[in-house]
Design a protein around this motif. Structure first.
Motif, PDB file in Angstrom:
ATOM      1  N   PHE A  59      49.551  42.452  17.057  1.00 15.58           N
ATOM      2  CA  PHE A  59      49.061  41.500  18.045  1.00 15.58           C
ATOM      3  C   PHE A  59      47.858  42.030  18.818  1.00 15.58           C
ATOM      4  CE2 PHE A  59      53.551  40.707  17.377  1.00 15.58           C
ATOM      5  CZ  PHE A  59      53.570  39.342  17.154  1.00 15.58           C
ATOM      6  N   GLN A  60      46.947  41.122  19.118  1.00 19.31           N
ATOM      7  CA  GLN A  60      45.806  41.399  19.980  1.00 19.31           C
ATOM      8  C   GLN A  60      45.829  40.328  21.081  1.00 19.31           C
ATOM      9  OE1 GLN A  60      44.984  40.794  16.432  1.00 19.31           O
ATOM     10  NE2 GLN A  60      45.648  42.883  16.145  1.00 19.31           N
ATOM     11  N   PRO A  61      46.524  40.598  22.186  1.00 16.46           N
ATOM     12  CA  PRO A  61      46.594  39.620  23.278  1.00 16.46           C
ATOM     13  C   PRO A  61      45.405  39.732  24.228  1.00 16.46           C
ATOM     14  CG  PRO A  61      47.972  41.489  23.783  1.00 16.46           C
ATOM     15  CD  PRO A  61      47.385  41.750  22.401  1.00 16.46           C
ATOM     16  N   VAL A  62      45.077  38.628  24.869  1.00 21.73           N
ATOM     17  CA  VAL A  62      44.066  38.603  25.924  1.00 21.73           C
ATOM     18  C   VAL A  62      44.781  38.121  27.185  1.00 21.73           C
ATOM     19  CG1 VAL A  62      41.901  37.595  26.716  1.00 21.73           C
ATOM     20  CG2 VAL A  62      42.204  38.117  24.280  1.00 21.73           C
ATOM     21  N   PRO A  63      44.996  39.014  28.155  1.00 24.51           N
ATOM     22  CA  PRO A  63      45.722  38.612  29.365  1.00 24.51           C
ATOM     23  C   PRO A  63      45.007  37.474  30.105  1.00 24.51           C
ATOM     24  CG  PRO A  63      45.416  41.000  29.305  1.00 24.51           C
ATOM     25  CD  PRO A  63      44.580  40.421  28.199  1.00 24.51           C
ATOM     26  N   ALA A  64      45.783  36.631  30.737  1.00 22.56           N
ATOM     27  CA  ALA A  64      45.212  35.570  31.562  1.00 22.56           C
ATOM     28  C   ALA A  64      44.526  36.203  32.769  1.00 22.56           C
ATOM     29  CB  ALA A  64      46.311  34.608  32.019  1.00 22.56           C
ATOM     30  N   ALA A  65      43.381  35.657  33.127  1.00 23.37           N
ATOM     31  CA  ALA A  65      42.606  36.181  34.252  1.00 23.37           C
ATOM     32  C   ALA A  65      43.285  35.837  35.578  1.00 23.37           C
ATOM     33  CB  ALA A  65      41.203  35.595  34.224  1.00 23.37           C
ATOM     34  N   PRO A  66      43.055  36.665  36.583  1.00 20.97           N
ATOM     35  CA  PRO A  66      43.552  36.323  37.915  1.00 20.97           C
ATOM     36  C   PRO A  66      42.940  34.999  38.389  1.00 20.97           C
ATOM     37  CG  PRO A  66      42.827  38.599  37.848  1.00 20.97           C
ATOM     38  CD  PRO A  66      42.380  37.957  36.565  1.00 20.97           C
ATOM     39  N   ILE A  67      43.636  34.318  39.278  1.00 20.67           N
ATOM     40  CA  ILE A  67      43.164  33.049  39.831  1.00 20.67           C
ATOM     41  C   ILE A  67      42.929  33.244  41.321  1.00 20.67           C
ATOM     42  CG2 ILE A  67      43.721  30.619  40.233  1.00 20.67           C
ATOM     43  CD1 ILE A  67      45.580  30.876  37.726  1.00 20.67           C
ATOM     44  N   ALA A  68      41.655  33.139  41.717  1.00 17.42           N
ATOM     45  CA  ALA A  68      41.299  33.305  43.128  1.00 17.42           C
ATOM     46  C   ALA A  68      41.562  32.015  43.889  1.00 17.42           C
ATOM     47  CB  ALA A  68      39.822  33.692  43.251  1.00 17.42           C
ATOM     48  N   ASN A  69      42.127  32.159  45.076  1.00 21.11           N
ATOM     49  CA  ASN A  69      42.357  31.023  45.963  1.00 21.11           C
ATOM     50  C   ASN A  69      41.932  31.479  47.355  1.00 21.11           C
ATOM     51  OD1 ASN A  69      43.368  29.131  47.777  1.00 21.11           O
ATOM     52  ND2 ASN A  69      45.204  28.734  46.570  1.00 21.11           N
ATOM     53  N   ALA A  70      40.777  30.973  47.814  1.00 24.32           N
ATOM     54  CA  ALA A  70      40.210  31.412  49.085  1.00 24.32           C
ATOM     55  C   ALA A  70      40.746  30.643  50.282  1.00 24.32           C
ATOM     56  CB  ALA A  70      38.690  31.281  49.037  1.00 24.32           C
ATOM     57  N   GLY A  71      41.742  29.807  50.073  1.00 23.54           N
ATOM     58  CA  GLY A  71      42.301  29.048  51.184  1.00 23.54           C
ATOM     59  C   GLY A  71      41.531  27.755  51.412  1.00 23.54           C
TER      60      GLY A  71
ATOM     61  N   THR B  16      46.572  34.555  42.619  1.00 28.34           N
ATOM     62  CA  THR B  16      47.666  34.972  41.730  1.00 28.34           C
ATOM     63  C   THR B  16      47.149  35.776  40.541  1.00 28.34           C
ATOM     64  OG1 THR B  16      47.544  32.902  40.492  1.00 28.34           O
ATOM     65  CG2 THR B  16      49.119  32.977  42.325  1.00 28.34           C
ATOM     66  N   ASN B  17      48.046  36.485  39.924  1.00 31.41           N
ATOM     67  CA  ASN B  17      47.768  37.281  38.739  1.00 31.41           C
ATOM     68  C   ASN B  17      48.785  36.880  37.675  1.00 31.41           C
ATOM     69  OD1 ASN B  17      47.058  39.170  36.863  1.00 31.41           O
ATOM     70  ND2 ASN B  17      47.755  40.939  38.031  1.00 31.41           N
ATOM     71  N   PRO B  18      48.534  35.782  36.933  1.00 31.75           N
ATOM     72  CA  PRO B  18      49.550  35.253  36.020  1.00 31.75           C
ATOM     73  C   PRO B  18      49.958  36.192  34.885  1.00 31.75           C
ATOM     74  CG  PRO B  18      47.469  34.065  35.782  1.00 31.75           C
ATOM     75  CD  PRO B  18      47.317  34.989  36.943  1.00 31.75           C
ATOM     76  N   SER B  19      49.092  37.115  34.495  1.00 33.88           N
ATOM     77  CA  SER B  19      49.464  38.031  33.407  1.00 33.88           C
ATOM     78  C   SER B  19      50.406  39.115  33.894  1.00 33.88           C
ATOM     79  CB  SER B  19      48.221  38.683  32.805  1.00 33.88           C
ATOM     80  OG  SER B  19      47.697  39.661  33.680  1.00 33.88           O
ATOM     81  N   GLY B  20      50.361  39.415  35.197  1.00 36.53           N
ATOM     82  CA  GLY B  20      51.177  40.504  35.718  1.00 36.53           C
ATOM     83  C   GLY B  20      50.617  41.869  35.376  1.00 36.53           C
ATOM     84  N   ILE B  21      49.475  41.904  34.691  1.00 38.27           N
ATOM     85  CA  ILE B  21      48.867  43.175  34.296  1.00 38.27           C
ATOM     86  C   ILE B  21      47.897  43.608  35.381  1.00 38.27           C
ATOM     87  CG2 ILE B  21      47.409  44.337  32.593  1.00 38.27           C
ATOM     88  CD1 ILE B  21      48.519  42.329  30.526  1.00 38.27           C
ATOM     89  N   GLY B  22      48.064  44.814  35.873  1.00 35.76           N
ATOM     90  CA  GLY B  22      47.182  45.323  36.913  1.00 35.76           C
ATOM     91  C   GLY B  22      47.576  44.798  38.285  1.00 35.76           C
ATOM     92  N   THR B  23      46.748  45.117  39.254  1.00 33.82           N
ATOM     93  CA  THR B  23      46.985  44.746  40.642  1.00 33.82           C
ATOM     94  C   THR B  23      45.805  43.922  41.140  1.00 33.82           C
ATOM     95  OG1 THR B  23      48.147  46.829  40.967  1.00 33.82           O
ATOM     96  CG2 THR B  23      47.429  45.681  42.945  1.00 33.82           C
ATOM     97  N   LEU B  24      46.088  42.884  41.911  1.00 31.57           N
ATOM     98  CA  LEU B  24      45.006  42.099  42.500  1.00 31.57           C
ATOM     99  C   LEU B  24      44.249  42.953  43.506  1.00 31.57           C
ATOM    100  CD1 LEU B  24      46.510  38.564  43.277  1.00 31.57           C
ATOM    101  CD2 LEU B  24      44.775  39.146  41.594  1.00 31.57           C
TER     102      LEU B  24
END
Length: 167
Positions: free
Chosen positions: A98-110, A129-137
């Motif tokens: 497998f070669q996955p591409v994690p979903a990108a973080p989604i910025a929400n500025a309020g 949010t960080n839907p992939s759960g990979i890494g830290t926002l």
């Protein structure tokens, strides 16, 4: 991150006889993702028993669009194997990488804000949010544009809730 990804639900698409005992058989399949959301994924097929079947060159990958966290989706294309009908066939002899591409973080500025001149404005990125759960926002705020003559500066631009004074 490929941990836990698997291919299942093989769906027969077509068959074309190649020789008296061999046929090119085409399938689509589903990817199962027990982990975080993926923007896309590619799965590449290998035969563990080339006597019973061979991978047709150039027809050995499955493509998947967005795969939700804990989700299952069907491939957007097919794969083809050359099956020898004189040999027993087993799905256990198919191996996927497998070669996955994690979903990108989604910025929400309020929400948008309207404030009087001289007011301190607090931006709020806490709903990002960080839907992939990979890494830290992490946060890196910047003004996209500003009115001419403004001297406003962002305070704590790498924090979740930076501020500036509207001038």
């Amino acid at each position: 991150q490929t941990q836990g990804l698997s291919i299942t639900n093989y769906q027969y698409v077509s068959e074309q006889r190649a020789t008296l005992t061999q046929s090119n058989v085409t399938y689509r399949a589903d990817i199962v993702n027990p982990g975080g959301a993926l923007a896309s994924a590619t799965a590449t097929l290998t035969s563990l028993n080339v006597v019973s079947f061979r991978v047709v060159p150039g027809q050995d990958t499955l493509q998947f669009g967005p795969v939700p966290a804990g989700g299952q989706v069907t491939s957007t294309n097919t794969f083809t194997i050359l099956v020898d009908r004189t040999q027993p066939f087993s799905w256990a002899n198919i191996q996927w990488s497998f070669q996955p591409v994690p979903a990108a973080p989604i910025a929400n500025a309020g929400p948008n804000q309207t404030v009087p001149v001289g007011s301190t404005v607090t931006l709020d990125g806490s709903k990002s949010t960080n839907p992939s759960g990979i890494g830290t926002l992490t946060y890196s705020w910047a003004f996209k544009s500003r009115p001419g003559g403004t001297k406003s500066l962002l305070m704590n631009p790498t924090s979740v809730m930076p501020t500036f004074v509207a001038d």
